[in-house]
Every structure is written in C-alpha cells, then in structure tokens.
Design a protein around this motif. Structure first.
Motif, PDB file in Angstrom:
ATOM      1  N   ALA A 144      26.820 -14.429  70.151  1.00 23.65           N
ATOM      2  CA  ALA A 144      25.848 -15.061  69.247  1.00 23.65           C
ATOM      3  C   ALA A 144      25.617 -14.138  68.057  1.00 23.65           C
ATOM      4  O   ALA A 144      24.708 -13.290  68.080  1.00 23.65           O
ATOM      5  CB  ALA A 144      24.549 -15.336  69.991  1.00 23.65           C
ATOM      6  N   PRO A 145      26.445 -14.280  67.024  1.00 28.95           N
ATOM      7  CA  PRO A 145      26.276 -13.398  65.862  1.00 28.95           C
ATOM      8  C   PRO A 145      25.006 -13.741  65.084  1.00 28.95           C
ATOM      9  O   PRO A 145      24.561 -14.891  65.073  1.00 28.95           O
ATOM     10  CB  PRO A 145      27.509 -13.705  64.988  1.00 28.95           C
ATOM     11  N   GLY A 146      24.459 -12.721  64.439  1.00 22.85           N
ATOM     12  CA  GLY A 146      23.450 -12.949  63.401  1.00 22.85           C
ATOM     13  C   GLY A 146      24.188 -13.135  62.084  1.00 22.85           C
ATOM     14  O   GLY A 146      25.421 -13.293  62.069  1.00 22.85           O
TER      15      GLY A 146
ATOM     16  N   MET B  93      31.163 -18.290  55.040  1.00 26.20           N
ATOM     17  CA  MET B  93      30.098 -19.166  55.552  1.00 26.20           C
ATOM     18  C   MET B  93      28.728 -18.644  55.131  1.00 26.20           C
ATOM     19  O   MET B  93      27.885 -19.395  54.639  1.00 26.20           O
ATOM     20  CB  MET B  93      30.187 -19.254  57.084  1.00 26.20           C
ATOM     21  N   ALA B  94      28.508 -17.340  55.307  1.00 22.25           N
ATOM     22  CA  ALA B  94      27.220 -16.751  54.964  1.00 22.25           C
ATOM     23  C   ALA B  94      27.003 -16.812  53.447  1.00 22.25           C
ATOM     24  O   ALA B  94      25.899 -17.095  52.966  1.00 22.25           O
ATOM     25  CB  ALA B  94      27.158 -15.314  55.455  1.00 22.25           C
ATOM     26  N   GLN B  95      28.074 -16.559  52.711  1.00 19.37           N
ATOM     27  CA  GLN B  95      28.007 -16.588  51.246  1.00 19.37           C
ATOM     28  C   GLN B  95      27.550 -17.964  50.754  1.00 19.37           C
ATOM     29  O   GLN B  95      26.677 -18.092  49.900  1.00 19.37           O
ATOM     30  CB  GLN B  95      29.422 -16.282  50.710  1.00 19.37           C
TER      31      GLN B  95
ATOM     32  N   ARG C  53      42.839 -24.231  60.232  1.00 22.15           N
ATOM     33  CA  ARG C  53      42.814 -25.684  60.005  1.00 22.15           C
ATOM     34  C   ARG C  53      43.600 -26.023  58.742  1.00 22.15           C
ATOM     35  O   ARG C  53      44.515 -26.817  58.786  1.00 22.15           O
ATOM     36  CB  ARG C  53      41.364 -26.148  59.873  1.00 22.15           C
ATOM     37  N   SER C  54      43.264 -25.358  57.605  1.00 22.09           N
ATOM     38  CA  SER C  54      43.955 -25.702  56.354  1.00 22.09           C
ATOM     39  C   SER C  54      44.432 -24.487  55.554  1.00 22.09           C
ATOM     40  O   SER C  54      45.286 -24.629  54.685  1.00 22.09           O
ATOM     41  CB  SER C  54      43.042 -26.564  55.477  1.00 22.09           C
ATOM     42  N   SER C  55      43.916 -23.294  55.828  1.00 18.33           N
ATOM     43  CA  SER C  55      44.267 -22.110  55.015  1.00 18.33           C
ATOM     44  C   SER C  55      45.564 -21.466  55.506  1.00 18.33           C
ATOM     45  O   SER C  55      45.553 -20.351  56.048  1.00 18.33           O
ATOM     46  CB  SER C  55      43.142 -21.078  55.076  1.00 18.33           C
TER      47      SER C  55
ATOM     48  N   LEU D 107      20.996 -29.662  63.317  1.00 20.64           N
ATOM     49  CA  LEU D 107      22.312 -29.999  63.885  1.00 20.64           C
ATOM     50  C   LEU D 107      23.079 -28.753  64.282  1.00 20.64           C
ATOM     51  O   LEU D 107      23.645 -28.668  65.371  1.00 20.64           O
ATOM     52  CB  LEU D 107      23.163 -30.773  62.868  1.00 20.64           C
ATOM     53  N   TYR D 108      23.127 -27.798  63.361  1.00 22.98           N
ATOM     54  CA  TYR D 108      23.885 -26.570  63.638  1.00 22.98           C
ATOM     55  C   TYR D 108      23.265 -25.821  64.814  1.00 22.98           C
ATOM     56  O   TYR D 108      23.970 -25.422  65.751  1.00 22.98           O
ATOM     57  CB  TYR D 108      23.913 -25.685  62.394  1.00 22.98           C
ATOM     58  N   GLY D 109      21.921 -25.643  64.793  1.00 25.33           N
ATOM     59  CA  GLY D 109      21.246 -24.917  65.877  1.00 25.33           C
ATOM     60  C   GLY D 109      21.510 -25.572  67.230  1.00 25.33           C
ATOM     61  O   GLY D 109      21.798 -24.897  68.229  1.00 25.33           O
TER      62      GLY D 109
HETATM   63  N1  LIG Z   1      28.929 -15.945  59.300  1.00 24.10           N
HETATM   64  C1  LIG Z   1      27.784 -16.007  59.984  1.00 24.10           C
HETATM   65  O1  LIG Z   1      26.715 -15.579  59.482  1.00 24.10           O
HETATM   66  C2  LIG Z   1      27.762 -16.569  61.401  1.00 24.10           C
HETATM   67  C3  LIG Z   1      26.602 -16.382  62.175  1.00 24.10           C
HETATM   68  C4  LIG Z   1      26.562 -16.901  63.457  1.00 24.10           C
HETATM   69  C5  LIG Z   1      27.653 -17.582  63.974  1.00 24.10           C
HETATM   70  N2  LIG Z   1      28.761 -17.762  63.202  1.00 24.10           N
HETATM   71  C6  LIG Z   1      29.884 -18.492  63.790  1.00 24.10           C
HETATM   72  O2  LIG Z   1      31.023 -17.659  63.798  1.00 24.10           O
HETATM   73  C7  LIG Z   1      32.207 -18.452  63.645  1.00 24.10           C
HETATM   74  C8  LIG Z   1      33.024 -17.953  62.454  1.00 24.10           C
HETATM   75  O3  LIG Z   1      32.201 -18.027  61.301  1.00 24.10           O
HETATM   76  P1  LIG Z   1      32.671 -17.466  59.870  1.00 24.10           P
HETATM   77  O4  LIG Z   1      31.439 -17.053  59.170  1.00 24.10           O
HETATM   78  O5  LIG Z   1      33.793 -16.508  60.032  1.00 24.10           O
HETATM   79  O6  LIG Z   1      33.186 -18.841  59.216  1.00 24.10           O
HETATM   80  P2  LIG Z   1      34.109 -19.078  57.924  1.00 24.10           P
HETATM   81  O7  LIG Z   1      34.110 -17.868  57.068  1.00 24.10           O
HETATM   82  O8  LIG Z   1      33.654 -20.373  57.349  1.00 24.10           O
HETATM   83  O9  LIG Z   1      35.570 -19.271  58.573  1.00 24.10           O
HETATM   84  C9  LIG Z   1      35.748 -20.377  59.443  1.00 24.10           C
HETATM   85  C10 LIG Z   1      37.106 -20.312  60.104  1.00 24.10           C
HETATM   86  O10 LIG Z   1      37.175 -21.405  61.022  1.00 24.10           O
HETATM   87  C11 LIG Z   1      38.275 -22.236  60.692  1.00 24.10           C
HETATM   88  N3  LIG Z   1      37.970 -23.618  60.997  1.00 24.10           N
HETATM   89  C12 LIG Z   1      36.926 -24.377  60.583  1.00 24.10           C
HETATM   90  N4  LIG Z   1      37.011 -25.602  61.107  1.00 24.10           N
HETATM   91  C13 LIG Z   1      38.132 -25.626  61.871  1.00 24.10           C
HETATM   92  C14 LIG Z   1      38.762 -26.605  62.663  1.00 24.10           C
HETATM   93  N5  LIG Z   1      38.269 -27.849  62.758  1.00 24.10           N
HETATM   94  N6  LIG Z   1      39.901 -26.279  63.317  1.00 24.10           N
HETATM   95  C15 LIG Z   1      40.431 -25.041  63.227  1.00 24.10           C
HETATM   96  N7  LIG Z   1      39.885 -24.059  62.490  1.00 24.10           N
HETATM   97  C16 LIG Z   1      38.742 -24.362  61.819  1.00 24.10           C
HETATM   98  C17 LIG Z   1      38.555 -21.986  59.209  1.00 24.10           C
HETATM   99  O11 LIG Z   1      39.918 -22.336  58.941  1.00 24.10           O
HETATM  100  P3  LIG Z   1      40.422 -22.705  57.438  1.00 24.10           P
HETATM  101  O12 LIG Z   1      40.437 -21.398  56.699  1.00 24.10           O
HETATM  102  O13 LIG Z   1      41.779 -23.262  57.615  1.00 24.10           O
HETATM  103  O14 LIG Z   1      39.402 -23.663  56.887  1.00 24.10           O
HETATM  104  C18 LIG Z   1      38.255 -20.480  59.142  1.00 24.10           C
HETATM  105  O15 LIG Z   1      39.358 -19.732  59.606  1.00 24.10           O
HETATM  106  C19 LIG Z   1      31.721 -19.899  63.510  1.00 24.10           C
HETATM  107  O16 LIG Z   1      31.756 -20.528  64.772  1.00 24.10           O
HETATM  108  C20 LIG Z   1      30.286 -19.740  63.032  1.00 24.10           C
HETATM  109  O17 LIG Z   1      29.492 -20.869  63.354  1.00 24.10           O
HETATM  110  C21 LIG Z   1      28.841 -17.261  61.933  1.00 24.10           C
END
Ligand SMILES: NC(=O)c1ccc[n+]([C@@H]2O[C@H](COP(=O)([O-])OP(=O)(O)OC[C@H]3O[C@@H](n4cnc5c(N)ncnc54)[C@H](OP(=O)(O)O)[C@@H]3O)[C@@H](O)[C@H]2O)c1
Length: 255
Positions: free
Chosen positions: A183-185, A191-193, A38-40, A153-155
């Motif tokens: 469905a990751p934990g 995000m987790a941080q 999206r932005s990185s 909302l997220y759930g």
């Molecule tokens: N981490 C966890 O504990 C966990 C657990 C369960 C499920 N999940 C799910 O797994 C997925 C990845 O999570 P993550 O922890 O890797 O997240 P993250 O570290 O926050 O990374 C999010 C990624 O998604 C991109 N993104 C966010 N909004 C976007 C948009 N509108 N359009 C295009 N790209 C977008 C970001 O791009 P930019 O860098 O450009 O912002 C980044 O590459 C998510 O769907 C999350 O809900 C994560």
C-alpha cells in the motif's frame, strides 16, 4: 549471492513509474523479468534494454490486464519464454477522482476492471503455474485507509485488494504460495504528477500539493518509486517466507 537467482517474475504495468523500478530491482536481484505494458511499447523496450545493459534478462509483453483473456495470454507467453513462473507482481492500476453526482457506471467499470478484476484475474492466471515457494504481490494504496474528497471509486478499488489478499492467503497457503499487498503512499510517478492537485481539500485549492503532503506524511516527502520496489523485493524474497495475507504500508508514516 543475489536473492532471486533462477526465479522468473512478471510485473504488470512496468513500462514506467513504480512498476519500472520493481522490474529493475527484481532483475538486479537475479530474476528474469517479464515487463508488461498496456500501450507504452517504447518505454517497455527501454526498461528491457536497461535491464540487459546491467547484465540481467528481461522481455516485454503487451497485455491489457482489464481483459481477462489478455492476462491469461500474458502468463502463458511468459511461461513459454522462460519455462516457469515464480513471482507475480500485480502493479498495473489507474487513478480516478470524481464527485458522487459525476460518477457514471462506465467510470465504475473502468476503474474496477483494471484495479480489481485486472488484479484478480492475473493472479488467477499466474496461480496455475506457481509452485510451492511462489510469491504474489498485489497493489493496494494508502487511499484504501484514508478519506480524500472525490476519491470514492479509487479508494474502494484499492480496499478490495487488501480483502482479496486476506482471503486468497489460505487457499494459496495450502500450496506453499504467499500473497500480500503493498500500500504505497504518494509516490513520484506520472500518476502522482497528474493527480497531486486533487488530493487537496476543496477549500485549499490554492495550496501547493507538496505543502499538504508534508503536513500529512511523517517523512514529509513523496516516496521515490525505488523505495516501493525495495519493499516488494523483500516480499517476494525467501526472507518473507512467513508473511502472507498482509498489506504492507509503505507510506512515509501517514498522519
Ligand atoms: N503513484 C502513487 O502515488 C501511488 C500511490 C499508491 C498506489 N499506487 C498504485 O501503484 C501502481 C503503480 O502506480 P504508478 O504511479 O507507477 O502509475 P503510472 O505512473 O500511471 O504507471 C502505470 C503503469 O500501469 C500500466 N497500466 C495501466 N493500465 C494498464 C492495463 N489495463 N494493463 C496493463 N498495464 C496497465 C501503464 O502502462 P502504459 O505505460 O502502457 O500505459 C504503466 O506502466 C498502481 O496500481 C497505483 O494505483 C500509486
């Protein structure tokens, strides 16, 4: 023999976190990978460079998946670049915590635009190009199945994903395409941080998030993003040819 030789994959949100590791792993298995962000932009280019240095093929394409026209454009540019599309991993997502009285319609719209509409419409755009044998993986979460304070909302947005794959499976199955969700934990990413502290019970606010996590997870640790990517690589491979409409939990054995 690499499992994804001659395949072309799009991974949404693959500039960092879980998406980055998915892009790396699919490329290691021979797929040409579109790294969406999206932005990185710099981080996305770094992912592309790492893939190239390992002898793979990748390109970065900017698109905000919460905008339907941008998802369409992402898919069209990917097909223009590589001439085909075989795999879509819809990974991009955002997290949100808020008490009932604090949730605004704007919050609802922001979360559902990325986590629900963003996933549905990128699937719609990709499905136009997928042929028999095509693979789609969407991203749900353990949060769809558990109770966490202020995570409504997220759930709810992640529960919608499992319903979407169940209902899209027959429609896409007619064309020989599979669609599943992961469905990751809790997984060690930005995000987790940022959000680990909110997972605790409000009465235990001084408890370390790691201690709580240990008490809730059979394996007593966070996942590494590579472990989520490995499960997705299986789902998009020929090995998963008879799996569709499912949500695969990769959650270390949630207690
Ligand atoms: N981490 C966890 O504990 C966990 C657990 C369960 C499920 N999940 C799910 O797994 C997925 C990845 O999570 P993550 O922890 O890797 O997240 P993250 O570290 O926050 O990374 C999010 C990624 O998604 C991109 N993104 C966010 N909004 C976007 C948009 N509108 N359009 C295009 N790209 C977008 C970001 O791009 P930019 O860098 O450009 O912002 C980044 O590459 C998510 O769907 C999350 O809900 C994560």
């Amino acid at each position: 023999m690499k499992k994804l030789e001659k395949k072309v994959a799009i991974v949404t949100g693959s500039s960092r976190g879980i998406g980055k590791e998915i892009a790396m792993k699919l490329a290691q298995e021979g797929a040409k990978v579109v790294v969406n962000y999206r932005s990185s932009s710099e981080k996305a280019e770094e992912v592309v460079n790492q893939i190239m240095q390992q002898g793979g093929e990748a390109t970065a394409i900017q698109a905000d998946v919460s905008q339907v026209d941008q998802s369409k454009h992402l898919v069209e540019k990917a097909v223009e670049k590589y001439g085909q599309l075989d795999i879509l991993v819809s990974n991009a997502g955002i997290e949100y915590f808020g008490k009932l009285e604090e949730i605004t319609f704007q919050d609802f719209e922001r979360v559902f635009r990325v986590n629900v509409a963003g996933q549905l419409f990128v699937v719609q755009a990709a499905a136009r190009y997928l042929l028999s044998g095509g693979r789609i993986v969407m991203t749900s979460s353990v949060s769809a199945q558990i109770s966490v304070f202020y995570h409504t909302l997220y759930g709810a947005s992640k529960a919608a994903v499992s319903a979407m794959v169940r209902n899209l499976a027959p429609e896409l199955g007619e064309r020989g395409i599979t669609i599943n969700a992961i469905a990751p934990g809790g997984t060690a990413t930005d995000m987790a941080q940022e959000n680990a502290k909110y997972y605790t019970h409000p009465m235990l606010q001084n408890a370390a998030p790691e201690a709580l996590l240990k008490s809730k997870t059979s394996l007593q640790r966070l996942a590494q993003p590579e472990e989520i990517a490995a499960a997705i690589t299986f789902l998009v491979s020929e090995d998963a040819s008879y799996i569709t409409g499912s949500t695969l939990a990769v959650d270390g054995g949630r207690l």
